[in-house]
Design an enzyme around this catalytic site. Structure first.
Site, PDB file in Angstrom:
ATOM      1  N   TRP A 152       2.191  10.883   7.409  1.00  0.00           N
ATOM      2  CA  TRP A 152       2.974  11.609   6.408  1.00  0.00           C
ATOM      3  C   TRP A 152       2.221  12.888   6.042  1.00  0.00           C
ATOM      4  O   TRP A 152       1.012  12.869   5.816  1.00  0.00           O
ATOM      5  CB  TRP A 152       3.171  10.719   5.181  1.00  0.00           C
ATOM      6  N   ASP A 159      -0.265   1.968   2.577  1.00  0.00           N
ATOM      7  CA  ASP A 159       0.785   2.767   1.952  1.00  0.00           C
ATOM      8  C   ASP A 159       2.082   1.985   2.148  1.00  0.00           C
ATOM      9  O   ASP A 159       2.610   1.901   3.253  1.00  0.00           O
ATOM     10  CB  ASP A 159       0.873   4.151   2.610  1.00  0.00           C
ATOM     11  N   LYS A 207      12.233   4.458  -2.591  1.00  0.00           N
ATOM     12  CA  LYS A 207      13.197   4.185  -1.526  1.00  0.00           C
ATOM     13  C   LYS A 207      13.969   2.904  -1.774  1.00  0.00           C
ATOM     14  O   LYS A 207      15.197   2.898  -1.756  1.00  0.00           O
ATOM     15  CB  LYS A 207      12.478   4.079  -0.180  1.00  0.00           C
TER      16      LYS A 207
END
Length: 405
Positions: free
Chosen positions: A134, A215, A251
Site C-alpha cells: 500500500w 495490517d 471497509k
C-alpha cells in the site's frame, strides 16, 4: 513582508491523488474512477450498510449519551469486541490477559501509533514491507522513525505470489526486524498466500525472531467470512509470540469517514501487556489525545448485539460476493473479446483490488481514450465496477493491450 514559508518547495506529485484529480476534473459523462479504495454499490454509489443506519438511529435515540472525551485508549467495550473479532472467541491470549487493544484513527492511525511505539521500544528499527505494498505504508513507517526495507511478494510473470522470493528475503532479514504482513486481500495486488504458505511464513518469521505487524484492513471483505479472513493472524497469535495487529472498520462496515480502528498488541504475559499499554498511551497523548466516539459507538453497538452482528455478516457477505461477481464478469468479458494474454489472475486474486498487469502507458491510454482512471501501476478497484461498467472496462483493456503493447 517576507513570508516564513517562501522557501518551501512544492510537494512531489502523489500519483494516486493525481489520478483522483484527473478523474474529478474530467467532464465526460462516461468517466469511471477505479483508483480509489472505496466500495461502490451496483448503482455505483457509496453504500451505507442498513445495520449501520439502525445502529446510528439507536444511538441518536439514546438521550443518556453525551459527547465527553473518551479516555486515551478509547471506548473500552469497543476495544474488547475488536480484539475478540480478530483473535476469536476462544483466544488463549485474551484469556490470559496478555493482549492490549487501544482505539485508533482507523487503520492508518493504528499503523502510525504502532510504528511510533516500535521506533521507541523495538531494538531493531528496520521494518520490512511487501514489494509492492500500500502506497502509504512507507510514509507511515519512515516518518515514525523506522527504516523501510522490502521483501519480494508479487511475481509479474505469473501475476501471483513470489513465495520463494518472499521466504528467502524474510530469512535474510536481521533478527528482531519488524515485518508487515497483510492479513488478507493484499493491497495493491489482490494476491494472498494459502494457509499452507502462511504456516511456512510463520515458521520463517518465528525462527528469525522477526516481529510480525499485521495490517488487517479487510477482514470479511476478502472471502465474505470473518473467521476465514482472520486465520493467518490467529496462526501467529496461537504460537505464543509477540504480534501487532492494526484493525480498520472502514471497509467491512463502510465507515470510511468515521476513522475507526484499533491497534492490538499480543504480548507474552499480562505483566508485559500492562507495561506496553502504559507506553502506548504516551504515544497517543501528544498525537491526538482522545479518539472520536461516534464511529466506535456504531461498531460497538453492532458487535455486541447478536441480531445486528448477524445482519452485518449478511451485508458483508453481500459486498464480498458482489466483488467476486465483478471479477467473474470482467474475466468473461475479456475472454469474449479474445483479449490477448491470460487474464485468469483476475479471478484468482481476491479482495477489493486487482493488479491487472497493465503498464503505465496502457493506463494513461485508457484514461485518455475511455475516461477510465486507475493507478499507474495497473491496480484497479474491482469494488468500483458494476454490471453496467464491466463492458466499458473490458473494451478499454482490450484496446490498450492490442494497440499499446
Amino acid at each position: 513582508m517576507d513570508s516564513s514559508f517562501s522557501n518551501i518547495v512544492p510537494a512531489p506529485e502523489d500519483p494516486i491523488l493525481t489520478v483522483y484529480f484527473a478523474s474529478r476534473d474530467d467532464p465526460s459523462p462516461l468517466k469511471l474512477n477505479l483508483s480509489g479504495g472505496s466500495y461502490r454499490s451496483e448503482e455505483e454509489k457509496p453504500l451505507v450498510l442498513q445495520v449501520v443506519r439502525r445502529a446510528e438511529q439507536q444511538l441518536a435515540n439514546d438521550m443518556s449519551r453525551d459527547k465527553e472525551y473518551l479516555s486515551l485508549d478509547g471506548l473500552a467495550e469497543f476495544n474488547k469486541l475488536s480484539a475478540k473479532l480478530i483473535l476469536g472467541d476462544d483466544s488463549s491470549a485474551v484469556k490470559k490477559n496478555s493482549v492490549v487493544t487501544i482505539q485508533c484513527l482507523s487503520g492508518t492511525g493504528s499503523l502510525r501509533v504502532g510504528a511510533e511505539f516500535l521506533a521507541k521500544h523495538n531494538q531493531e528499527r528496520v521494518i520490512f514491507v511487501s514489494n509492492p505494498t500500500w502506497g502509504n505504508h512507507p510514509n507511515i513507517f519512515s516518518l515514525a522513525g523506522l527504516s523501510v526495507e522490502y521483501y519480494r511478494y508479487y511475481d509479474p510473470k505469473t501475476r501471483g505470489l513470489d513465495f520463494k522470493g518472499m521466504l528467502v528475503d524474510l530469512g535474510a532479514a536481521p533478527s528482531g526486524a519488524i515485518v508487515v504482513l497483510q492479513a488478507c486481500a493484499h493491497n495493491p495486488t489482490g494476491v494472498d498466500p494459502t494457509l499452507e504458505q502462511w504456516e511456512q511464513i510463520r515458521q520463517v518469521v518465528r525462527s528469525k525472531s522477526l516481529l510480525p505487524f499485521f495490517d488487517n484492513a479487510y477482514q470479511g471483505f476478502a472471502s465474505g467470512n470473518l473467521e476465514s479472513d482472520a486465520q493467518a493472524v490467529r496462526m501467529f497469535v496461537a504460537d505464543g509470540g509477540d504480534c501487532l495487529i492494526a484493525q480498520s472498520f472502514a471497509k467491512n462496515m463502510g465507515l470510511y469517514g468515521e476513522r475507526i480502528g484499533a491497534l492490538t498488541i499480543v504480548c507474552t504475559s499480562e505483566d508485559v501487556a500492562k507495561k506496553v499499554k502504559s507506553q502506548l498511551l504516551l504515544v497517543v497523548r501528544p498525537m491526538y489525545l482522545s479518539p472520536p466516539i461516534h464511529g466506535a459507538s456504531i461498531v460497538t453497538t453492532i458487535l455486541k448485539k447478536s441480531d445486528m452482528y448477524n445482519d452485518w455478516t449478511v451485508e458483508l457477505k453481500g459486498m464480498a460476493n458482489r466483488i467476486l461477481s465483478m471479477r467473474k464478469q470482467l474475466y468473461e468479458a475479456l475472454q469474449a473479446r479474445g483479449t490477448p494474454g491470460d487474464w485468469s489472475h483476475i479471478i484468482r486474486q481476491i479482495g477489493m483490488f486487482s493488479f491487472t498487469g497493465l503498464n503505465e502507458k496502457q493506463v494513461r491510454f485508457i484514461a485518455k481514450e475511455y475516461h477510465i482512471y486507475m493507478n499507474y501501476d495497473g491496480r484497479v478497484s474491482i469494488a468500483g465496477l458494476s454490471s453496467k461498467t464491466v463492458s466499458q472496462l473490458a473494451d478499454a483493456i482490450h484496446a490498450a493491450v492490442t494497440r499499446m503493447a
